[in-house]
Design a protein around this motif. Structure first.
Motif: not given
Length: 558
Positions: A276-277, A292-293, A314-317, A322-323
């Motif tokens: 993802a990065l 990530v999902q 994972l949720h923070a990423n 999302l931001a």
């Protein structure tokens, strides 16, 4: 003044050899006379002096403290040692202020670990010499051998020690003698080399691993790590997202074939998160979100009741992504989930606070920044971010105090020089502003904001050619920097070039329409004999700032 002699030779005790000796002298007295001071610095003392852990209980704890080492996937960054050093310096300062001044003669300071060298530098910068004098003593023979405590080095982020002692150990270790230990040590050493910006040496180790090992998990880890070097290299010119994509796909190919469901879910999820990065660096945030999902879905389905840090990361990423794509409320939910999963871990409070600030929810952002200050050893970013909130609220003195403290904690925090130089220039303290600009440019020579402030300083001091050069350079670096357009327009107006001033103000207004810019352009229009244009700008400015008395007065005059 009391006097003690300490030996800083890292071969005696590894990281914080000197700090542990100093704390061994000071902490027992502090516990007896003012135990709250030691408790306030529990993380720093326990990190630097493990022998004092029984005497100084952990007051600030995070989720990782109660997990098996294999599940503690968040390794401290290299800059954490600066936070530890600052916290220790504050403990030493505050204790000596209540006790007696101290002279410390340090033997073998030239043989100190990076952590102690940094600690001494912070002590000299932050503790009054009237309280603490540090004198270098002669080198003395040091009995004993360097400890090989690699678990501590990993857990605490002692990257210089891990790199040095780990490379020494690898030189004398054959792969076939203990393959699992060899693989683990090589991965830890290479990760530490990356953390201290020695990526070429890390890459050599990964290449060595590929020559030696056919273990699937290890080869996947090495492929993933190679990809991360290619997308996170400290020199942006050496990043290569396309080559990184090839390496991370290699990792995913292997981990997707791991036979154990739980092992596959963890390792494959880790690699998908890394990819993802790579996709973010390739300009594909939607693809990154999908990856990530997938990792979240794997963790929720196949890792019930385990790897909580992996899940909160994972949720923070996902929150970051999302931001990035404008889905702020969903991002806040993910950041909050990460914070609630580990309320003792400070970093995600910063991320959530930054997003709250962007949304104009400054009281909540302030609470998050101040949570970081409570939970962590001194964290420069928290004070820097709070300074922005204070400035936005009109508290210029408070903003300045936070910027001062940020730079006291970290004199290499370049963004703080940008903001502090701007505050000094706005207050007419041009000598201070110039000093901060020069310091900042040594750290960030291509920073357009610093060049813009330099232009403002040169303009104030009537150095017109130098001001023009600074504004021009700022706009070369960032053509959308409104302050540079406005500054160059002010310069042109001062020189009587109304046409150039109007052109630059118009360029600024195309990028950001504000009442101030419109008012300034109206002034130039009026000076150029264009009252109708001046009136149009003032009428628009009045809409944007209906209570502004200067705008109202100007309208009566055109």
């Amino acid at each position: 003044m009391d006097t003690i002699m300490l030996n800083a030779d890292r071969r005696l005790g590894g990281p914080y050899t000197l700090a542990a000796g100093l704390l061994g002298h000071l902490v027992p007295a502090a516990l007896e006379r003012h135990p709250e001071l030691a408790a306030a610095h529990d993380i720093e003392i326990r990190t630097a002096a493990p022998k004092l852990r029984d005497a100084v209980p952990a007051r600030r704890r995070s989720l990782a403290d109660d997990l098996p080492r294999a599940q503690r996937i968040l390794i401290p960054a290299a800059r954490r040692s600066l936070r530890i050093a600052n916290g220790l310096a504050e403990f030493v300062r505050d204790h000596l202020d209540r006790a007696r001044p101290l002279t410390v003669t340090v033997a073998n300071l030239d043989a100190a670990d990076h952590t102690d060298a940094e600690f001494v530098a912070v002590l000299r910068r932050r503790v009054d010499p009237a309280l603490l004098r540090i004198e270098e003593g002669p080198g003395v023979p040091s009995a004993g051998a360097r400890p090989a405590d690699f678990d501590r080095y990993r857990d605490e982020g002692f990257h210089h020690a891990m790199a040095e002692s780990g490379l020494e150990a690898l030189c004398g270790m054959a792969y076939g003698a203990d393959p699992e230990r060899w693989r683990q040590l090589l991965q830890r050493v290479a990760a530490s080399l990356e953390a201290i910006e020695r990526e070429d040496e890390a890459r050599e180790l990964y290449d060595r691993a590929r020559r030696e090992s056919t273990d699937p998990k290890h080869r996947a880890t090495v492929a993933y790590a190679t990809a991360m070097i290619l997308v996170r290299h400290h020199d942006p010119a050496r990043r290569d997202p396309e080559q990184a994509l090839a390496w991370v796909n290699e990792a995913i190919t292997i981990t997707s074939l791991l036979p154990d469901r739980r092992e596959r879910a963890f390792h494959l999820g880790f690699d998908l998160n890394g990819k993802a990065l790579v996709e973010v660096r390739r300009g594909r945030p939607a693809a990154a979100m999908e990856l990530v999902q997938q990792a979240i879905d794997l963790a929720e389905a196949d890792l019930p009741g385990e790897h909580p840090i992996h899940k909160l990361v994972l949720h923070a990423n996902r929150g970051q992504l999302l931001a990035m794509t404008g889905r702020a409320e969903e991002a806040l939910a993910d950041y909050t989930r990460a914070v609630e999963a580990d309320p003792g871990y400070p970093d995600y409070y910063l991320d959530r606070g930054n997003l709250l600030h962007k949304l104009g929810r400054d009281e909540e952002a302030l609470a998050d920044y101040e949570a970081v200050m409570r939970l962590s050893p001194p964290f420069p970013e928290a004070y820097y971010n709070r300074s922005e909130l204070r400035y936005a609220a009109g508290d210029v003195a408070g903003a300045r105090a936070d910027l001062d403290h940020t730079l006291e904690l970290d004199p290499e925090f370049a963004p703080a020089y940008v903001n502090r130089s701007g505050l000094s220039a706005a207050a007419g303290a041009y000598a201070e502003a110039r000093q901060d600009v020069e310091r900042g440019l040594r750290l960030a020579p291509r920073d357009p904001h610093l060049m813009c402030v330099l232009g403002q300083v040169e303009l104030a001091e009537r150095r017109h050619q130098e001001a023009r050069s600074a504004f021009d350079r700022a706009l070369e670096l960032d053509p959308d920097l409104v302050a540079a357009w406005a500054g160059r327009a002010e310069l042109a107006f001062d020189l009587g070039d109304h046409g150039a001033a109007l052109a630059d103000l118009t360029s600024a207004l195309k990028r950001e329409e504000t009442a101030e810019l419109l008012f300034n352009r109206a002034v130039v229009h009026r000076a150029a004999g264009r009252p109708d244009d001046a009136r149009d700008d003032l009428l628009r400015a009045a809409v944007l700032a209906p209570g502004d008395s200067d705008i109202g007065q100007a309208l009566t005059e055109v």
